[in-house]
Design a protein around this motif. Structure first.
Motif, PDB file in Angstrom:
ATOM      1  N   VAL A 196     -47.787 -11.623 -10.589  1.00  0.00           N
ATOM      2  CA  VAL A 196     -46.990 -11.211  -9.170  1.00  0.00           C
ATOM      3  C   VAL A 196     -45.649 -10.850  -9.400  1.00  0.00           C
ATOM      4  O   VAL A 196     -44.994  -9.859  -8.893  1.00  0.00           O
ATOM      5  N   LEU A 197     -44.669 -11.405 -10.480  1.00  0.00           N
ATOM      6  CA  LEU A 197     -43.372 -10.843 -11.072  1.00  0.00           C
ATOM      7  C   LEU A 197     -43.614  -9.580 -11.316  1.00  0.00           C
ATOM      8  O   LEU A 197     -42.719  -8.653 -10.864  1.00  0.00           O
ATOM      9  N   ILE A 198     -44.493  -9.200 -12.038  1.00  0.00           N
ATOM     10  CA  ILE A 198     -44.713  -7.712 -12.811  1.00  0.00           C
ATOM     11  C   ILE A 198     -44.958  -6.808 -11.761  1.00  0.00           C
ATOM     12  O   ILE A 198     -44.421  -5.722 -11.580  1.00  0.00           O
ATOM     13  N   MET A 199     -45.727  -7.038 -10.347  1.00  0.00           N
ATOM     14  CA  MET A 199     -46.198  -6.226  -9.436  1.00  0.00           C
ATOM     15  C   MET A 199     -44.864  -6.135  -8.735  1.00  0.00           C
ATOM     16  O   MET A 199     -44.669  -4.938  -8.143  1.00  0.00           O
ATOM     17  N   VAL A 200     -44.009  -7.020  -8.568  1.00  0.00           N
ATOM     18  CA  VAL A 200     -42.943  -7.040  -7.463  1.00  0.00           C
ATOM     19  C   VAL A 200     -41.966  -6.122  -8.290  1.00  0.00           C
ATOM     20  O   VAL A 200     -41.216  -5.175  -7.683  1.00  0.00           O
ATOM     21  N   VAL A 201     -41.685  -6.136  -9.745  1.00  0.00           N
ATOM     22  CA  VAL A 201     -40.803  -5.301 -10.301  1.00  0.00           C
ATOM     23  C   VAL A 201     -41.328  -3.784 -10.248  1.00  0.00           C
ATOM     24  O   VAL A 201     -40.577  -2.901 -10.143  1.00  0.00           O
ATOM     25  N   VAL A 202     -42.326  -3.648 -10.340  1.00  0.00           N
ATOM     26  CA  VAL A 202     -43.063  -2.182 -10.317  1.00  0.00           C
ATOM     27  C   VAL A 202     -42.859  -1.671  -8.926  1.00  0.00           C
ATOM     28  O   VAL A 202     -42.460  -0.612  -8.606  1.00  0.00           O
ATOM     29  N   ALA A 203     -43.091  -2.395  -7.988  1.00  0.00           N
ATOM     30  CA  ALA A 203     -42.766  -2.030  -6.746  1.00  0.00           C
ATOM     31  C   ALA A 203     -41.456  -1.785  -6.248  1.00  0.00           C
ATOM     32  O   ALA A 203     -41.249  -0.759  -5.777  1.00  0.00           O
ATOM     33  N   LEU A 204     -40.544  -2.506  -6.923  1.00  0.00           N
ATOM     34  CA  LEU A 204     -39.162  -2.311  -6.542  1.00  0.00           C
ATOM     35  C   LEU A 204     -38.720  -0.898  -7.250  1.00  0.00           C
ATOM     36  O   LEU A 204     -37.989  -0.227  -6.738  1.00  0.00           O
ATOM     37  N   VAL A 205     -39.336  -0.758  -8.667  1.00  0.00           N
ATOM     38  CA  VAL A 205     -39.018   0.506  -9.247  1.00  0.00           C
ATOM     39  C   VAL A 205     -39.521   1.777  -8.447  1.00  0.00           C
ATOM     40  O   VAL A 205     -38.829   2.896  -8.309  1.00  0.00           O
ATOM     41  N   ALA A 206     -40.884   1.722  -7.959  1.00  0.00           N
ATOM     42  CA  ALA A 206     -41.414   2.982  -7.295  1.00  0.00           C
ATOM     43  C   ALA A 206     -40.514   3.088  -5.817  1.00  0.00           C
ATOM     44  O   ALA A 206     -40.321   4.090  -5.732  1.00  0.00           O
ATOM     45  N   ILE A 207     -40.211   2.009  -5.092  1.00  0.00           N
ATOM     46  CA  ILE A 207     -39.377   2.174  -4.161  1.00  0.00           C
ATOM     47  C   ILE A 207     -38.111   2.909  -4.341  1.00  0.00           C
ATOM     48  O   ILE A 207     -37.650   3.727  -3.759  1.00  0.00           O
ATOM     49  N   GLY A 208     -37.409   2.449  -5.374  1.00  0.00           N
ATOM     50  CA  GLY A 208     -36.276   3.109  -5.552  1.00  0.00           C
ATOM     51  C   GLY A 208     -36.259   4.492  -6.173  1.00  0.00           C
ATOM     52  O   GLY A 208     -35.547   5.556  -5.636  1.00  0.00           O
ATOM     53  N   LEU A 209     -37.554   4.964  -6.694  1.00  0.00           N
ATOM     54  CA  LEU A 209     -37.686   6.448  -7.178  1.00  0.00           C
ATOM     55  C   LEU A 209     -38.143   7.062  -6.009  1.00  0.00           C
ATOM     56  O   LEU A 209     -37.540   8.119  -5.846  1.00  0.00           O
ATOM     57  N   ILE A 210     -38.864   6.386  -5.003  1.00  0.00           N
ATOM     58  CA  ILE A 210     -39.182   7.374  -3.756  1.00  0.00           C
ATOM     59  C   ILE A 210     -37.668   7.373  -3.324  1.00  0.00           C
ATOM     60  O   ILE A 210     -37.500   8.748  -2.701  1.00  0.00           O
ATOM     61  N   ALA A 211     -36.879   6.680  -3.111  1.00  0.00           N
ATOM     62  CA  ALA A 211     -35.370   6.505  -2.286  1.00  0.00           C
ATOM     63  C   ALA A 211     -34.897   7.652  -3.074  1.00  0.00           C
ATOM     64  O   ALA A 211     -34.061   8.599  -2.209  1.00  0.00           O
ATOM     65  N   MET A 212     -34.845   7.869  -4.169  1.00  0.00           N
ATOM     66  CA  MET A 212     -34.011   8.914  -4.933  1.00  0.00           C
ATOM     67  C   MET A 212     -34.515  10.273  -4.612  1.00  0.00           C
ATOM     68  O   MET A 212     -33.787  11.161  -4.359  1.00  0.00           O
ATOM     69  N   VAL A 213     -35.820  10.345  -4.330  1.00  0.00           N
ATOM     70  CA  VAL A 213     -36.272  11.720  -4.266  1.00  0.00           C
ATOM     71  C   VAL A 213     -36.088  11.939  -2.706  1.00  0.00           C
ATOM     72  O   VAL A 213     -35.633  13.086  -2.587  1.00  0.00           O
TER      73      VAL A 213
END
Length: 75
Positions: free
Chosen positions: A53-70
């Motif tokens: 669950v912790l790994i999935m949360v970190v991956v989701a936060l990174v994906a959200i950050g990348l989408i926000a940058m784009v």
């Protein structure tokens, strides 16, 4: 007590000059490979649910950050 370096003139199988006759020494490797009996092994537990669950949360936060940058670059 035996000496660690015996006299070569008295050692059986040694030719003059220090060589040995074929068949005088054992082969360098054994003819059998693998283990002779099964070794006991412990079964390890896989990843716990909390770690996944912790790994999935970190991956989701990174994906959200990348989408926000784009999105911020496009607009």
């Amino acid at each position: 007590m035996t000496t660690p370096d015996p006299d070569p003139r008295r050692t059986p199988g040694i030719k003059p000059g220090g060589g040995v006759s074929p068949g005088e020494t054992p082969p360098a490797e054994g003819g059998i490979s693998g283990i002779s009996y099964p070794e006991p092994h412990e079964l390890r537990k896989g990843w716990g649910p909390m770690a996944l669950v912790l790994i999935m949360v970190v991956v989701a936060l990174v994906a959200i950050g990348l989408i926000a940058m784009v999105v911020s670059l496009v607009t």
